[in-house]
Design a protein around this motif. Structure first.
Motif, mmCIF file in Angstrom:
data_model
loop_
_atom_site.group_PDB
_atom_site.id
_atom_site.type_symbol
_atom_site.label_atom_id
_atom_site.label_comp_id
_atom_site.label_asym_id
_atom_site.label_seq_id
_atom_site.Cartn_x
_atom_site.Cartn_y
_atom_site.Cartn_z
ATOM 1 N N ASP A 1 2.729 -6.664 9.871
ATOM 2 C CA ASP A 1 2.505 -7.075 8.624
ATOM 3 C C ASP A 1 1.768 -6.255 8.042
ATOM 4 O O ASP A 1 0.854 -6.074 8.257
ATOM 5 C CB ASP A 1 2.174 -8.331 8.731
ATOM 6 N N LEU A 2 2.820 -5.896 6.504
ATOM 7 C CA LEU A 2 1.841 -4.720 5.976
ATOM 8 C C LEU A 2 1.074 -5.016 4.605
ATOM 9 O O LEU A 2 2.578 -5.471 4.113
ATOM 10 C CB LEU A 2 2.682 -3.396 5.949
ATOM 11 N N ASP A 3 1.026 -4.753 3.736
ATOM 12 C CA ASP A 3 0.495 -4.912 2.114
ATOM 13 C C ASP A 3 1.663 -3.353 1.770
ATOM 14 O O ASP A 3 1.885 -2.782 2.825
ATOM 15 C CB ASP A 3 -1.583 -4.005 2.032
ATOM 16 N N THR A 4 2.078 -3.840 0.208
ATOM 17 C CA THR A 4 2.830 -2.610 -0.236
ATOM 18 C C THR A 4 2.010 -1.055 -0.022
ATOM 19 O O THR A 4 3.680 -0.489 0.207
ATOM 20 C CB THR A 4 2.929 -2.750 -1.906
ATOM 21 N N SER A 5 0.762 -1.187 -0.319
ATOM 22 C CA SER A 5 0.920 0.961 -0.038
ATOM 23 C C SER A 5 0.941 1.291 1.482
ATOM 24 O O SER A 5 1.746 2.138 1.352
ATOM 25 C CB SER A 5 -0.670 0.768 0.422
ATOM 26 N N ASP A 6 0.594 0.276 2.121
ATOM 27 C CA ASP A 6 1.040 0.814 3.812
ATOM 28 C C ASP A 6 2.437 0.829 3.619
ATOM 29 O O ASP A 6 2.790 1.502 4.549
ATOM 30 C CB ASP A 6 0.306 -0.161 4.749
ATOM 31 N N ILE A 7 3.677 -0.271 3.266
ATOM 32 C CA ILE A 7 5.376 -0.554 3.368
ATOM 33 C C ILE A 7 5.621 1.273 3.040
ATOM 34 O O ILE A 7 6.278 1.570 3.605
ATOM 35 C CB ILE A 7 5.755 -1.440 2.725
ATOM 36 N N PHE A 8 4.507 1.291 2.163
ATOM 37 C CA PHE A 8 5.488 2.449 1.674
ATOM 38 C C PHE A 8 5.117 3.923 2.189
ATOM 39 O O PHE A 8 6.192 4.784 2.624
ATOM 40 C CB PHE A 8 5.166 3.100 0.184
ATOM 41 N N VAL A 9 3.966 3.733 3.111
ATOM 42 C CA VAL A 9 3.613 4.868 4.122
ATOM 43 C C VAL A 9 4.311 4.708 4.860
ATOM 44 O O VAL A 9 5.108 6.248 5.840
ATOM 45 C CB VAL A 9 2.473 4.959 4.656
ATOM 46 N N GLY A 10 4.974 3.557 5.466
ATOM 47 C CA GLY A 10 5.680 2.613 6.547
ATOM 48 C C GLY A 10 7.226 4.117 6.213
ATOM 49 O O GLY A 10 7.667 4.114 7.367
ATOM 50 N N GLY A 11 7.635 3.035 4.785
ATOM 51 C CA GLY A 11 8.903 4.022 4.697
ATOM 52 C C GLY A 11 9.196 5.577 4.654
ATOM 53 O O GLY A 11 10.626 5.916 5.271
ATOM 54 N N GLU A 12 8.451 6.048 3.507
ATOM 55 C CA GLU A 12 8.360 6.922 3.690
ATOM 56 C C GLU A 12 7.968 8.441 5.400
ATOM 57 O O GLU A 12 9.112 9.263 5.462
ATOM 58 C CB GLU A 12 6.725 7.580 2.437
ATOM 59 N N MET A 13 6.962 8.069 5.468
ATOM 60 C CA MET A 13 6.998 8.752 7.235
ATOM 61 C C MET A 13 7.706 8.227 8.232
ATOM 62 O O MET A 13 7.646 9.348 9.238
ATOM 63 C CB MET A 13 5.129 8.759 7.497
#
Length: 754
Positions: free
Chosen positions: A420-432
């Protein structure tokens, strides 16, 4: 700025000098392969073909991991491993083996028996089987998928190894009991019952040539020595290892008949892609082409007349064992370059990928990644609760990570499944890390799968406002968190309230703006890789009850996350807390019975509005910093759609039993108070946010970009967030490629200004 640019430039040139032209590191999986690789290294150097080094891996999966971690560069894999390497380790094929005749870069998977056998493909149940290795193409994936498709073998409890173990009486499937292929320790032991190990009886059932029944030669030997009744190999195996006695064997055909080994075109299980040489997808196309050229040159030099031969392994021996199929298959006639755009999907083809989908279709236990000891406690409790309900399947497994980033990496490497991630970590997870959201938290109160990021101050501190907080003390949920960092910092920068003393160093600007802060994670290696973040970003943090884990980006830091940042404010360590709109209500008026919160009143706090005014905490819809997507459950986008659906179905069924209106109160998904952290305090927001009313399944086509939306993505990428959001990404990833991107940006920016 100029000094920073030239420091990065010097670092880049040093890195390129020591890495770009370094030897290509070839990963091998046995002592025999290491012998051949050392000869290949010397021969390549002597003939000026190229420079290689040899890296010893413990298995093909270990080699994939080494390449993914940039500890090796290249390896040869069979089709089954090509699928795993591509789907789980982000690797691509560059060269394929060609076996001559009319096979091209392919071969036929066959089922082989002795000529006096009365068996057919439909009545193999209860027999003894010889496999080249678990997860191998001809020896496992093709025959097992065929037996399942024909309903001769029925999958049991979504466990393919268990199904095979129950179908055959005994087998030798090398690797079946290894940690990679038996991570939960429940594969049946009879999958290795026929294996014999090396000459000393060691390494039994190893997935490499130290097991005498490993590979094509080994599986054939298992049949030849009458250990097994059927061997799953490729069409040339009989001719490669016992040509003069080929008439002693028969192929099993799909129509129930038998055929001579030479009739493999009409009697086989499938035509499948050949073994391939693979590298990381991060290898640039120029380097891929150079590697292809190197191998094309090598095969012309190291032919049958050469002292060293690429496609001959007979000269290599260990403990009396003669090598076979080392690095390359011995029956390879030539290598075919696949070009620089090849992927594992285009190489394997739709038919073989479909066969693999049969093998991988049954989901294994859902591995939930926890980022602290307290989260792991809750996860283990959830695992036990799930096992008590037969309707909940697959089961739960718990994987403890060091941080959200560590969990993202684990999911990307197939060592965990969801977090479970917050939105900023979702961005990092998707990008990287190629992650995607599959379910979102709904907090009720009409907000849907969104929430409000707010700034909160104590009512009596009437002088502080959003327009007047320079020199204040700030409490953040964590560095690079959405409500606690990205939204407020982005707003302060965009309004020119926070000066850009260093246009592309957000951490420095925050540290210069606030007198002191607690921004958990700000000094950790993940978010401070080059060690230049200001120390005052952690000066308000307190760690756990023993004074350890200060400023950790997990619940071991008492001022971490929403409740922690609010506690930092409530205990008067900070003057302002950046949290979400529900946090004050969750921790006041008796809602939180912890000693630090039990006497707090919601009226003692106020929201700070963009216009400089204040409002009661109940008026968050009119006084907030931004409305943003809620936290979400993410998994790897490379997981099959079957697995993703299984994850969502399980979580939905779980919340029906353990959720807000669940029927079983012995475990509560959205409550964390029973799980203490190393700080000694009751847990908060563990695994899921405690304010979650329910999890909402997202469309299967959802991506991290579609979920976050253009407004949020724009806020992250806009120049008012930081002149280069690439720097923030580079700091998060702490990888050299990211720093090179940043360097290019900085140089181009300097040229524009000049």
């Amino acid at each position: 700025m100029t000094r920073l640019i030239f420091s990065l430039l010097l670092f880049t040139l040093t890195y390129q000098a020591t890495h770009t032209f370094a030897a290509i590191r070839w990963c091998v999986i046995s002592d025999l392969e290491m012998q051949k690789c050392q000869d290949m290294k010397a021969s390549f150097r002597h003939n000026q073909v190229g420079t290689i080094d040899c890296v010893r891996g413990t298995s093909t999966s270990d080699c994939m991991s080494k390449i993914h971690s940039q500890l090796a560069d290249i390896v040869t894999l069979d089709g089954g491993d090509v699928y795993i390497a591509g789907s789980q380790y982000n690797m691509v094929p560059i060269v394929a083996e060609n076996y001559g005749l009319d096979f091209g870069a392919s071969y036929y998977a066959v089922a082989l028996v002795r000529n006096d056998s009365q068996l057919s493909l439909k009545d193999l149940k209860g027999t003894k089987s010889c496999h080249t290795g678990i997860g191998k193409t001809a020896g496992w994936n093709i025959p097992v998928s065929y037996l399942i498709e024909q309903q001769f073998m029925r999958p049991q409890n979504c466990n393919i190894p268990l199904s095979v173990g129950n179908y055959f009486s005994k087998s030798c499937a090398p690797g079946a009991l290894s940690s990679k292929y038996n991570p939960y320790g429940n594969n049946p032991s009879n999958l290795c019952a026929l294996c014999v190990g090396d000459a000393s009886g060691n390494n039994k059932c190893a997935r490499d040539s130290s097991e005498r029944y490993y590979g094509y030669a080994g599986a054939f030997r298992c049949l030849q020595e009458a250990a097994g009744d059927v061997a799953f190999v490729k069409q040339s195996t009989v001719f490669d290892y016992d040509k003069q006695n080929s008439s002693y064997y028969r192929l099993l055909c799909k129509d129930g008949t038998k055929a001579m080994p030479a009739d493999y075109k009409k009697c086989n299980l499938a035509k499948v892609p050949a073994h391939a040489v693979m590298v990381s997808a991060k290898t640039n196309k120029t380097m891929r082409q150079q590697l292809i050229n190197m191998l094309m040159s090598a095969q012309n030099i190291f032919n049958q007349n050469a002292t060293f031969q690429l496609f001959n392994s007979s000269k290599y021996q260990v403990s009396g064992r003669t090598g076979a199929d080392l690095i390359f298959k011995d029956n390879t006639k030539r290598l075919d370059g696949l070009g620089t755009n090849s992927t594992y999907v285009t190489y394997l083809g739709a038919e073989y990928v479909a066969a693999l989908a049969t093998i991988h279709s049954c989901p294994k236990p859902l591995r939930i990644c926890a980022v602290s000891s307290a989260e792991n406690k809750k996860c283990l409790a959830m695992k036990a609760a799930v096992k008590k309900h037969p309707v909940l399947f697959p089961f739960i497994e718990c994987v403890e990570g060091q941080s959200s980033l560590d969990c993202m990496q684990k999911i990307n490497r197939n060592l965990a499944d969801v977090i479970d991630l917050d939105t900023s970590d979702i961005f990092v997870g998707g990008e990287m890390y190629n992650l995607k959201p599959i379910m979102a938290e709904n907090y009720g109160q009409g907000s849907g799968v969104t929430y409000y990021a707010v700034a909160v101050a104590r009512k009596q501190s009437s002088t502080i406002s959003l327009k007047n907080m320079r020199g204040a003390k700030s409490c953040h949920t964590g560095i690079n968190k959405t409500a606690g960092w990205n939204i407020p910092v982005g707003l302060l920068l965009s309004k020119n309230i926070m000066p850009r003393k260093r246009s592309c160093d957000v951490a420095y600007n925050v540290g210069s703006f606030f007198e002191a802060s607690c921004a958990p994670g700000a000094l950790s290696a993940e978010y401070n890789p080059i060690g230049d973040n200001p120390s005052n970003l952690c000066s308000l943090c307190v760690g756990d009850s023993n004074g350890k884990n200060k400023c950790a980006r997990n619940s071991n830091e008492r001022y971490y996350n929403y409740a922690g940042a609010f506690r930092c404010l409530a205990e008067k360590a900070g003057d302002v807390a950046f949290i979400k709109h529900l946090t004050v209500n969750e921790n006041t008026n008796g809602k939180n019975t912890a000693s630090w919160a039990s006497n707090l009143k919601s009226d003692d706090f106020e929201l700070l509005c963009e216009d400089g005014s204040r409002k009661p905490v109940t008026q968050y819809t009119q006084c907030n910093l931004a409305r943003v997507p809620s936290h979400a459950i993410v998994t790897s986008s490379l997981r099959s759609s079957t697995n993703q659906i299984a994850y969502k179905n399980l979580l939905q069924r779980m919340q029906g039993i353990f959720g807000t209106v669940g029927t079983d109160k012995s475990f509560k998904m959205f409550s964390s108070k029973d799980y203490t952290s190393t700080s000694g305090n009751a847990g908060k927001d563990l695994l899921f946010k405690d304010s979650t009313i329910q999890l909402e399944p997202l469309d299967s086509a959802a991506t991290y970009k579609s979920y976050l939306g253009n407004n949020f993505l724009g806020a992250l990428n806009a120049t008012n967030y930081c002149k280069s959001s690439a720097l923030m990404t580079a700091k998060i990833s702490f990888g050299i490629p990211a720093l090179l991107v940043v360097l290019n940006f900085l140089i181009s920016s300097l040229m524009v200004r000049n």
